[in-house]
Design an enzyme around this catalytic site. Structure first.
Site, mmCIF file in Angstrom:
data_model
loop_
_atom_site.group_PDB
_atom_site.id
_atom_site.type_symbol
_atom_site.label_atom_id
_atom_site.label_comp_id
_atom_site.label_asym_id
_atom_site.label_seq_id
_atom_site.Cartn_x
_atom_site.Cartn_y
_atom_site.Cartn_z
ATOM 1 N N HIS A 24 0.808 -1.223 0.000
ATOM 2 C CA HIS A 24 0.000 0.000 0.000
ATOM 3 C C HIS A 24 0.840 1.271 0.000
ATOM 4 O O HIS A 24 0.295 2.358 -0.159
ATOM 5 C CB HIS A 24 -0.991 -0.013 1.166
ATOM 6 N N ARG A 25 2.132 1.145 0.143
ATOM 7 C CA ARG A 25 2.995 2.318 -0.027
ATOM 8 C C ARG A 25 3.145 2.642 -1.505
ATOM 9 O O ARG A 25 3.518 3.751 -1.878
ATOM 10 C CB ARG A 25 4.381 2.069 0.579
#
Length: 118
Positions: free
Chosen positions: A91-92
């Site tokens: 999710h980064r």
């Protein structure tokens, strides 16, 4: 990949897989990717979660197609081949909504494969 035909992708993958089995791939041909697919379905595994290997931002785990009871379009109960896919994303790098949109396109493509030839 989005610029190539399905036939071109298939031929290229067969070539890469063949050379990988004989240890004839050059490092630049297998390093630096951003996405991976792990298929354990061909080994009879129904469902699994794949782990992202950096530098990849995502990996798609593909399980085996198995016959399961389903509700058909007309409301009756029938039997269909059902395949499990699990998408793991960092999710980064990839937003969850974008990952969901990607999976939706994958499902639509698999359910209507003739559209991939257009």
């Amino acid at each position: 990949a989005d610029k190539k035909t399905l036939a071109a992708l298939s031929a290229e993958m067969k070539d890469l897989a063949g050379r990988a089995k004989t240890k004839k791939l050059a490092p630049h041909e297998y390093q630096g990717g951003s996405f991976a697919i792990s298929n354990l379905g061909m080994m009879g595994i129904d469902n699994f979660d794949a782990v992202i290997n950096p530098p990849h931002g995502s990996i798609l785990a593909v399980g085996a197609g198995v016959k399961k009871p389903v509700v058909m379009a007309d409301g009756t109960i029938g039997v269909a081949n059902v395949m499990s896919m699990t998408l793991s994303v960092d999710h980064r790098v990839i937003d969850g909504a974008l990952a969901a949109a990607f999976l939706k396109v994958v499902v639509e493509s698999l359910e209507n494969p003739i559209a991939m030839l257009a």
